[in-house]
Design an enzyme around this catalytic site. Structure first.
Site, PDB file in Angstrom:
ATOM      1  N   CYS A   2      21.360  49.352  27.248  1.00  0.00           N
ATOM      2  CA  CYS A   2      20.541  48.951  28.073  1.00  0.00           C
ATOM      3  C   CYS A   2      19.549  49.931  28.711  1.00  0.00           C
ATOM      4  O   CYS A   2      19.624  50.872  28.729  1.00  0.00           O
ATOM      5  CB  CYS A   2      21.462  48.099  29.162  1.00  0.00           C
ATOM      6  SG  CYS A   2      22.878  47.082  28.343  1.00  0.00           S
ATOM      7  N   ARG A  27      14.752  49.466  25.121  1.00  0.00           N
ATOM      8  CA  ARG A  27      16.183  49.406  25.269  1.00  0.00           C
ATOM      9  C   ARG A  27      17.142  48.266  25.023  1.00  0.00           C
ATOM     10  O   ARG A  27      18.411  48.216  24.790  1.00  0.00           O
ATOM     11  CB  ARG A  27      16.768  50.175  26.499  1.00  0.00           C
ATOM     12  CG  ARG A  27      16.126  51.626  26.516  1.00  0.00           C
ATOM     13  CD  ARG A  27      16.463  52.357  27.686  1.00  0.00           C
ATOM     14  NE  ARG A  27      17.925  52.817  27.600  1.00  0.00           N
ATOM     15  CZ  ARG A  27      18.606  53.874  27.126  1.00  0.00           C
ATOM     16  NH1 ARG A  27      17.325  54.737  26.430  1.00  0.00           N
ATOM     17  NH2 ARG A  27      19.803  54.035  26.898  1.00  0.00           N
ATOM     18  N   TRP A  74      21.068  44.786  26.607  1.00  0.00           N
ATOM     19  CA  TRP A  74      21.100  44.606  25.129  1.00  0.00           C
ATOM     20  C   TRP A  74      22.663  44.265  25.126  1.00  0.00           C
ATOM     21  O   TRP A  74      23.662  45.249  25.160  1.00  0.00           O
ATOM     22  CB  TRP A  74      20.879  46.369  24.540  1.00  0.00           C
ATOM     23  CG  TRP A  74      21.270  46.248  23.077  1.00  0.00           C
ATOM     24  CD1 TRP A  74      22.224  46.771  22.406  1.00  0.00           C
ATOM     25  CD2 TRP A  74      20.073  45.539  22.227  1.00  0.00           C
ATOM     26  NE1 TRP A  74      22.076  46.354  21.160  1.00  0.00           N
ATOM     27  CE2 TRP A  74      20.715  45.916  20.703  1.00  0.00           C
ATOM     28  CE3 TRP A  74      18.729  44.727  22.089  1.00  0.00           C
ATOM     29  CZ2 TRP A  74      20.239  45.480  19.675  1.00  0.00           C
ATOM     30  CZ3 TRP A  74      18.330  44.639  20.938  1.00  0.00           C
ATOM     31  CH2 TRP A  74      18.829  44.994  19.890  1.00  0.00           C
ATOM     32  N   ASN A 100      25.561  50.539  31.445  1.00  0.00           N
ATOM     33  CA  ASN A 100      24.850  50.697  29.839  1.00  0.00           C
ATOM     34  C   ASN A 100      26.104  51.484  29.377  1.00  0.00           C
ATOM     35  O   ASN A 100      26.630  52.327  29.743  1.00  0.00           O
ATOM     36  CB  ASN A 100      23.761  51.648  29.887  1.00  0.00           C
ATOM     37  CG  ASN A 100      23.327  51.881  28.408  1.00  0.00           C
ATOM     38  OD1 ASN A 100      23.794  51.081  27.569  1.00  0.00           O
ATOM     39  ND2 ASN A 100      22.778  53.117  28.093  1.00  0.00           N
ATOM     40  N   GLY A 101      26.626  50.642  28.147  1.00  0.00           N
ATOM     41  CA  GLY A 101      27.971  51.139  27.393  1.00  0.00           C
ATOM     42  C   GLY A 101      28.684  50.552  27.230  1.00  0.00           C
ATOM     43  O   GLY A 101      28.517  48.942  27.295  1.00  0.00           O
ATOM     44  N   GLU A 484      16.791  54.016  -0.970  1.00  0.00           N
ATOM     45  CA  GLU A 484      16.231  54.152   0.338  1.00  0.00           C
ATOM     46  C   GLU A 484      15.056  55.057   0.592  1.00  0.00           C
ATOM     47  O   GLU A 484      14.131  54.782   1.486  1.00  0.00           O
ATOM     48  CB  GLU A 484      17.563  54.384   1.079  1.00  0.00           C
ATOM     49  CG  GLU A 484      17.197  54.578   2.783  1.00  0.00           C
ATOM     50  CD  GLU A 484      16.744  53.172   3.233  1.00  0.00           C
ATOM     51  OE1 GLU A 484      16.483  52.330   2.748  1.00  0.00           O
ATOM     52  OE2 GLU A 484      16.252  53.605   4.441  1.00  0.00           O
ATOM     53  N   LYS A 488      11.601  54.186   2.017  1.00  0.00           N
ATOM     54  CA  LYS A 488      10.971  54.516   3.292  1.00  0.00           C
ATOM     55  C   LYS A 488       9.667  55.161   3.058  1.00  0.00           C
ATOM     56  O   LYS A 488       8.763  55.051   3.920  1.00  0.00           O
ATOM     57  CB  LYS A 488      12.089  55.649   3.759  1.00  0.00           C
ATOM     58  CG  LYS A 488      12.421  55.996   5.084  1.00  0.00           C
ATOM     59  CD  LYS A 488      13.276  54.718   5.899  1.00  0.00           C
ATOM     60  CE  LYS A 488      13.214  53.220   5.613  1.00  0.00           C
ATOM     61  NZ  LYS A 488      14.150  52.380   5.985  1.00  0.00           N
ATOM     62  N   GLU A 491       6.934  52.399   2.333  1.00  0.00           N
ATOM     63  CA  GLU A 491       6.626  51.402   3.249  1.00  0.00           C
ATOM     64  C   GLU A 491       5.775  52.152   4.444  1.00  0.00           C
ATOM     65  O   GLU A 491       4.887  51.534   4.866  1.00  0.00           O
ATOM     66  CB  GLU A 491       7.739  50.842   4.002  1.00  0.00           C
ATOM     67  CG  GLU A 491       8.472  51.387   4.651  1.00  0.00           C
ATOM     68  CD  GLU A 491       9.800  50.835   5.389  1.00  0.00           C
ATOM     69  OE1 GLU A 491       9.340  49.447   5.607  1.00  0.00           O
ATOM     70  OE2 GLU A 491      10.809  51.299   5.467  1.00  0.00           O
ATOM     71  N   HIS A 507      15.863  56.714 -20.011  1.00  0.00           N
ATOM     72  CA  HIS A 507      15.588  55.472 -20.899  1.00  0.00           C
ATOM     73  C   HIS A 507      14.246  54.927 -20.333  1.00  0.00           C
ATOM     74  O   HIS A 507      14.128  53.630 -20.784  1.00  0.00           O
ATOM     75  CB  HIS A 507      16.808  54.705 -20.456  1.00  0.00           C
ATOM     76  CG  HIS A 507      18.032  55.103 -20.741  1.00  0.00           C
ATOM     77  ND1 HIS A 507      18.710  55.243 -22.159  1.00  0.00           N
ATOM     78  CD2 HIS A 507      19.121  55.735 -20.147  1.00  0.00           C
ATOM     79  CE1 HIS A 507      19.793  55.712 -22.461  1.00  0.00           C
ATOM     80  NE2 HIS A 507      20.002  56.253 -21.222  1.00  0.00           N
ATOM     81  N   LYS A 606       8.957  43.646  11.496  1.00  0.00           N
ATOM     82  CA  LYS A 606      10.053  44.257  11.627  1.00  0.00           C
ATOM     83  C   LYS A 606      11.133  43.282  11.149  1.00  0.00           C
ATOM     84  O   LYS A 606      12.234  43.610  10.785  1.00  0.00           O
ATOM     85  CB  LYS A 606      10.372  44.476  13.484  1.00  0.00           C
ATOM     86  CG  LYS A 606      11.773  45.243  13.748  1.00  0.00           C
ATOM     87  CD  LYS A 606      11.775  46.545  13.077  1.00  0.00           C
ATOM     88  CE  LYS A 606      13.284  47.340  13.365  1.00  0.00           C
ATOM     89  NZ  LYS A 606      13.306  48.230  12.532  1.00  0.00           N
TER      90      LYS A 606
HETATM   91  O1  M6R Z   1      16.676  42.828   9.650  1.00  0.00           O
HETATM   92  P1  M6R Z   1      17.017  43.157   8.198  1.00  0.00           P
HETATM   93  O2  M6R Z   1      18.093  44.383   8.184  1.00  0.00           O
HETATM   94  O3  M6R Z   1      17.466  42.021   7.491  1.00  0.00           O
HETATM   95  O4  M6R Z   1      15.635  43.383   7.535  1.00  0.00           O
HETATM   96  C1  M6R Z   1      15.793  43.655   5.952  1.00  0.00           C
HETATM   97  C2  M6R Z   1      14.422  44.390   5.736  1.00  0.00           C
HETATM   98  O5  M6R Z   1      13.337  43.514   5.942  1.00  0.00           O
HETATM   99  C3  M6R Z   1      14.265  45.779   6.190  1.00  0.00           C
HETATM  100  O6  M6R Z   1      15.468  46.488   5.854  1.00  0.00           O
HETATM  101  C4  M6R Z   1      13.209  46.492   5.649  1.00  0.00           C
HETATM  102  O7  M6R Z   1      13.107  46.745   4.236  1.00  0.00           O
HETATM  103  C5  M6R Z   1      12.716  47.726   6.366  1.00  0.00           C
HETATM  104  N1  M6R Z   1      11.236  47.588   7.107  1.00  0.00           N
HETATM  105  C6  M6R Z   1      13.044  49.047   5.818  1.00  0.00           C
HETATM  106  O8  M6R Z   1      12.889  49.857   6.523  1.00  0.00           O
END
Ligand code: M6R
Length: 611
Positions: A2, A27, A74, A100-101, A484, A488, A491, A507, A606
């Site tokens: 928070c 936050r 939060w 907060n906590g 992953e 990263k 994107e 392969h 997001k």
């Molecule tokens: O909110 P979510 O974890 O369900 O989102 C899933 C994906 O959209 C999300 O992980 C996306 O791949 C990210 N931008 C990766 O960094």
């Protein structure tokens, strides 16, 4: 996580509080509220939702007064409602606090306080602190400072508390145990905030409290004490960021800030997971031992980074519980006619709790009779209503589109779940479980240490930022990290990147390799280490450059690598939690080198709320 603010001075407190709260809204934005002290009374206004809702509620109803506290929430304990919004007060309404906590012993304290005649208004853990302080003041005639000092020695868990009292209208008392608290004083002004931005409009000389410290803040002065009541010397830190940068805590981008918040994210997600008998505690999973033993299959559904967390977790769950695990992209799951019934357990992983495909997958699973556990970072999100049980990753709000700290939170939460299932089903010895939990508790300080490699990663990123393709390879949990690392990178840098199982290279993908193509090899997993190094040899034989993520001090990897990112030792199934750090930094610095904004990559959102 928070946002907390406090102000005492000669100006009206409300506008100062609202502007500080705006700066801390990242936050948490489940609710917002203020408490202002004037004429021997405390006026509280609080509202569910973002600060705009509070401002609407304040229209024509602005409390006046020159001392106050504010909070953006939060939610953790208790839904995001008006009633659970902070500030909380005692029965008399003469003490108000924001927090907060998580106060871990809140239920025991609540029962004791109720037995003494206290009445509670909210479902929060926070409210016990207000009643506890009231009780101490009424028993002993204490000052606010004395009462808070006594209370913090009774409260357990993590808390940043800020307290005011109608009968002491010139003082704010704040205490820290884990979550951050910063205080400051300038000409006739005293300030409190959970992050520097909230103070920067008044002063750049701030005093970050250490753990187990209490500050008594008055207009123009701050006094500091430890939890034993001893007065301490005040040490000021000068901040040289401007206000705009400060919202990001001095970091250039939210992504970099969030990468640096990972030690805390892991700490928060681990908090309270070991009970007083040394057992894994997971109250959220409320099924009986018999029901847990009945589970004959687990299906994990998720998208993007959450899917990659699921892939790493599949290895841990199968190894520790011996329950077979299927892993599905949420967007595929319900279209493949899966075999599932009421002995199946489905784990839906989603940081936002709003991803349409994941929501549809868990709803479908429930229709088939399966139990559903959601792993999410957002209290009150849709998945929390569609699941039978919810495990929260307490990573705090994540603003950068690229998931970083929530990914680590997911890995930790899933490992805790796996160990809990192993404990309840008896598939792992008590000693092994304790040993693994101890290794997990060591992770936050290992991550802090690992973040020191950022200059090395930045230098390597400069060398590879012009690459057209970058290939990531790994085995076992390392394969999840290869996916992953590639996700990263692509994107936020728009470089074509692919993650492969290292054994699959020959392969097909090996045809892509030639002089100058970087291959990032995840070599931290002890079990398949030799095989990984053999794959690196194959890569080098084709003229590709080897970037190796390796155990710290490993000479064989050093000899083979064009670039090496060395990672501290942990248990093999926990390596993803550490491997993630150099991979995130690598993607981040390549994006920066290319002049791109990592926080707002093109075409992405997001949270993806459409199928
Ligand atoms: O909110 P979510 O974890 O369900 O989102 C899933 C994906 O959209 C999300 O992980 C996306 O791949 C990210 N931008 C990766 O960094």
């Amino acid at each position: 996580m928070c946002g907390i603010v406090g102000y005492v001075g000669s100006d009206q407190a409300l506008p100062v509080l609202l502007s500080g709260m705006r700066m801390l809204e990242y936050r948490g934005y489940d609710s917002a509220g203020v408490a202002i002290v004037e004429d021997g009374e405390i006026d509280i206004v609080r509202k569910a939702g973002q600060i705009g809702n509070l401002e609407a509620a304040l229209e024509g109803n602005e409390p006046s007064g020159t001392l106050g506290i504010g909070h953006t929430r939060w939610a953790t304990h208790g839904g995001p409602t008006d009633g659970n919004a902070h500030p909380h007060r005692d029965c008399t309404g003469r003490v108000a606090i924001v927090h907060n906590g998580i106060i871990e012993n809140h239920d025991v304290l609540r029962a004791e306080l109720v037995a003494k005649g206290h009445t509670f208004e909210s479902e929060t853990d926070t409210e016990v602190a207000a009643h506890l302080i009231e009780q101490i003041i009424s028993d002993k005639g204490s000052t606010l400072l004395e009462a808070v000092t006594e209370a913090v020695n009774i409260l357990e868990g993590a808390f940043a508390l800020v307290c005011v009292r109608a009968d002491e209208p010139d003082v704010i008392v704040t205490a820290r145990q884990e979550p951050p608290i910063i205080v400051g004083a300038a000409d006739g002004v005293g300030l409190v905030g959970s992050d520097v931005p909230a103070l920067l409009g008044h002063t750049r000389d701030v005093i970050p409290l250490d753990n187990r410290q209490i500050a008594e803040v008055r207009a123009g002065s701050v006094r500091l004490y430890d939890f034993e009541g001893n007065e301490l010397e005040v040490q000021t830190v000068h901040i040289d960021w401007d206000l705009e940068a400060a919202e990001k805590g001095g970091y250039e981008d939210f992504m970099l800030k969030e990468i640096h918040e990972q030690p805390d994210a892991v700490r928060q997600t681990m908090l309270g997971r070991i009970d007083s008998n040394g057992k894994v505690s997971l109250d959220e999973v409320h099924w009986t031992n018999g029901e847990l033993k009945d589970i004959d299959k687990i299906v994990i559904v998720a998208c993007g980074t959450s899917y990659n967390a699921g892939m790493a977790a599949k290895h841990a769950i199968e190894h520790w519980t011996r329950i077979p695990v299927e892993l599905d992209l949420a967007s595929e799951f319900r279209y493949r006619d899966p075999v599932l019934d009421n002995r199946g357990l489905v784990i839906g992983i989603t940081q936002s709790g709003e991803t349409a495909d994941t929501l549809a997958a868990v709803r479908f699973a429930r229709e088939m009779g399966a139990r559903v556990i959601a792993v999410t970072n957002v209290v009150g999100s849709s998945i929390t209503r569609d699941a039978d049980a919810v495990i929260f990753t307490h990573a705090g709000p994540e603003i950068g589109v690229a998931a970083t700290k929530t990914f680590l939170g997911q890995l930790v939460a899933l490992n805790v779940l796996a160990l809990y299932l192993a404990q309840e089903r008896g598939s792992m010895t008590v000693d092994k479980i304790r040993e693994t939990m101890a290794a997990m508790e060591a992770l936050p300080s290992q991550i802090e240490d690992l973040l020191e490699i950022k200059e090395d990663v930045k230098a390597a990123a400069k060398r590879y930022s012009e690459a057209r393709d970058i290939i990531f390879i790994g085995r076992g949990v390392g394969m999840a990290m290869a996916l992953e690392g590639a996700l990263k990178l692509k994107e936020i840098s728009y470089i074509h990147a692919e993650g492969y199982a290292a054994g699959e290279l020959k392969h097909g993908p090996i045809a892509l390799l030639q002089e100058g193509v970087p291959v990032v090899a995840l070599c931290t997993g002890a079990k398949l280490y030799d095989k990984m190094l053999a794959n690196v040899e194959e890569v080098r034989a084709r003229g590709a450059s080897a970037v190796i993520v390796a155990p710290r001090g490993d000479e064989r990897a050093r000899d083979l690598a064009d670039d090496i990112f060395e990672v501290p030792a942990t248990k093999p199934l926990l390596t993803p939690i550490l491997d993630a750090i150099p991979l995130q930094l690598f993607a981040y610095y390549i994006a920066k080198e290319k002049g791109l904004s990592p926080d707002k990559p093109r075409n992405l959102a997001k949270s993806v709320t459409v199928e």
